[in-house]
Structure formats: C-alpha cells, structure tokens
Design a protein around this motif. Structure first.
Motif, short mmCIF file in Angstrom:
data_model
loop_
_atom_site.label_atom_id
_atom_site.label_comp_id
_atom_site.label_asym_id
_atom_site.label_seq_id
_atom_site.Cartn_x
_atom_site.Cartn_y
_atom_site.Cartn_z
N GLY A 122 26.74 39.02 43.73
CA GLY A 122 27.34 40.35 43.62
C GLY A 122 26.41 41.46 44.05
O GLY A 122 26.82 42.40 44.71
N ARG A 123 25.14 41.35 43.69
CA ARG A 123 24.16 42.39 44.06
C ARG A 123 23.86 42.40 45.55
O ARG A 123 23.58 43.45 46.12
CB ARG A 123 22.86 42.20 43.28
CG ARG A 123 22.99 42.60 41.81
CD ARG A 123 21.67 42.50 41.10
NE ARG A 123 21.41 41.09 40.81
CZ ARG A 123 20.24 40.58 40.51
NH1 ARG A 123 19.17 41.33 40.49
NH2 ARG A 123 20.10 39.30 40.25
N LEU A 124 23.89 41.25 46.20
CA LEU A 124 23.53 41.16 47.62
C LEU A 124 24.44 42.00 48.51
O LEU A 124 23.98 42.59 49.49
CB LEU A 124 23.55 39.72 48.10
CG LEU A 124 22.42 38.83 47.64
CD1 LEU A 124 22.61 37.43 48.19
CD2 LEU A 124 21.08 39.39 48.03
N ALA A 125 25.71 42.06 48.16
CA ALA A 125 26.68 42.76 49.01
C ALA A 125 26.35 44.25 49.14
O ALA A 125 26.66 44.86 50.17
CB ALA A 125 28.08 42.58 48.44
N SER A 126 25.72 44.84 48.14
CA SER A 126 25.46 46.27 48.17
C SER A 126 24.06 46.64 48.66
O SER A 126 23.69 47.81 48.64
CB SER A 126 25.68 46.86 46.77
OG SER A 126 24.73 46.32 45.87
N LEU A 127 23.27 45.65 49.08
CA LEU A 127 21.89 45.91 49.49
C LEU A 127 21.68 45.67 50.99
O LEU A 127 22.36 44.84 51.59
CB LEU A 127 20.94 45.01 48.70
CG LEU A 127 20.93 45.20 47.19
CD1 LEU A 127 20.09 44.11 46.52
CD2 LEU A 127 20.40 46.58 46.83
N ASN A 128 20.73 46.39 51.55
CA ASN A 128 20.35 46.20 52.96
C ASN A 128 19.40 45.01 53.07
O ASN A 128 18.66 44.70 52.14
CB ASN A 128 19.65 47.45 53.50
CG ASN A 128 20.56 48.65 53.51
OD1 ASN A 128 21.75 48.53 53.75
ND2 ASN A 128 20.00 49.81 53.25
#
Length: 167
Positions: A122-128
């Motif tokens: 879930g966190r990966l989707a919002s990070l560069n």
C-alpha cells in the motif's frame, strides 16, 4: 612511498552478513548461490531435502549492519530499502523473495517476505522510486530458529505468486 590499502568497514560488515546468511541457510542443507549481476536480489537459494533438490528456489536481498535499528520494545528491526528495489522484489520477481537483515554485531539474522506484507504494498503506490520505504522485520523471524515459519511463508508467497500469474 608505500601506501597501505585499508579495507572499508562496510566491506567487513558485508562479509560478516554473508557468513551469517550462509550459516543459516546452508545449515538447513540448502544451497546459497550469489547472483553475479545484482538487480535487487543478491542470492538465489535452492531448497534441498535429504540431499536431494526439491526444485524450489527463492531470492534473497541481504542487508547487513553493524548498528541494527531495533524498535524501543526490541520486537522489530527497521530496514530501509529504496522504493525501486522494493517494487522489483515485490512486483517484478516471479519467485518468493526474502529480505534478510544481518545484525553482525549481535550475530543475528532476521527475515521478511515483502511479497506477503500488505502494509508495504500500500505504501509503495504513493512513493517515488528514488525514495525509501522502511520494512519492519519481527525478531521472531530469526534464522535459523524460525525455520518452520520461514517454510510456511515461502509456501504462502509461492501460492500468492501463482494466483497473481494466473490473473
């Protein structure tokens, strides 16, 4: 003038982590092969039972530290990893993948299968890609003591990957 070549401390830390990793998995009778061209996974481990290959393999991303970051209650090890590497390990590889953190000062190794960690997905989707994400490895996942839990997680990761491939 004679110069003395010094070995960087990180090289010593890396070598100590490699020894801990090999001791854990080779202690199970498994074969640990270094991956020559590292694109996010450092090792491939082949599982043997009774000296016979099972045909099962998994990838390992090794992180070694002389100053491991334990949580205040001592139950979790924090391991930052670049988002691009995490995406590769979790979404691109088609085999179970494990992150192993070796605390070379304490002589301990911990593992986490990020492909099974929904909170990281879930966190990966919002990070560069150039950012990092922190994985939380439970100290209960210590090698070699947690062998049964490790094998169970491998089976679950393999099943999840099979479902994902079928989609």
């Amino acid at each position: 003038m004679i110069s003395s070549m010094r070995r960087p401390v990180q090289h010593e830390t890396d070598a100590a982590g490699q020894r801990l990793l090999r001791a854990a998995f080779e202690g199970f009778g498994w074969v640990v092969n270094a991956i020559e061209n590292d694109y996010g996974a450092d090792y491939e481990v082949e599982i043997f039972e009774g000296g016979v290959s099972t045909g099962a393999t998994f990838k390992v991303q090794l992180k070694s530290s002389a100053s491991t970051q334990y949580s205040s209650d001592g139950k979790v090890v924090s391991q930052p990893i670049r988002v691009a590497n995490a995406k590769y390990l979790m979404h691109e590889l088609r085999v179970p993948t494990v992150v192993v953190h070796c605390d070379v000062t304490g002589g301990r190794s911990y593992w986490l299968m990020p492909q099974l960690d929904a909170s990281v997905v879930g966190r990966l989707a919002s990070l560069n890609d150039d950012q990092s994400v922190t994985l939380h490895l439970p100290v209960t996942n210590e090698l070699p003591a947690s062998r049964a839990a490790f094998i169970d997680a491998l089976q679950r990761a393999d099943a999840a990957l099979s479902v994902r491939a079928a989609r």
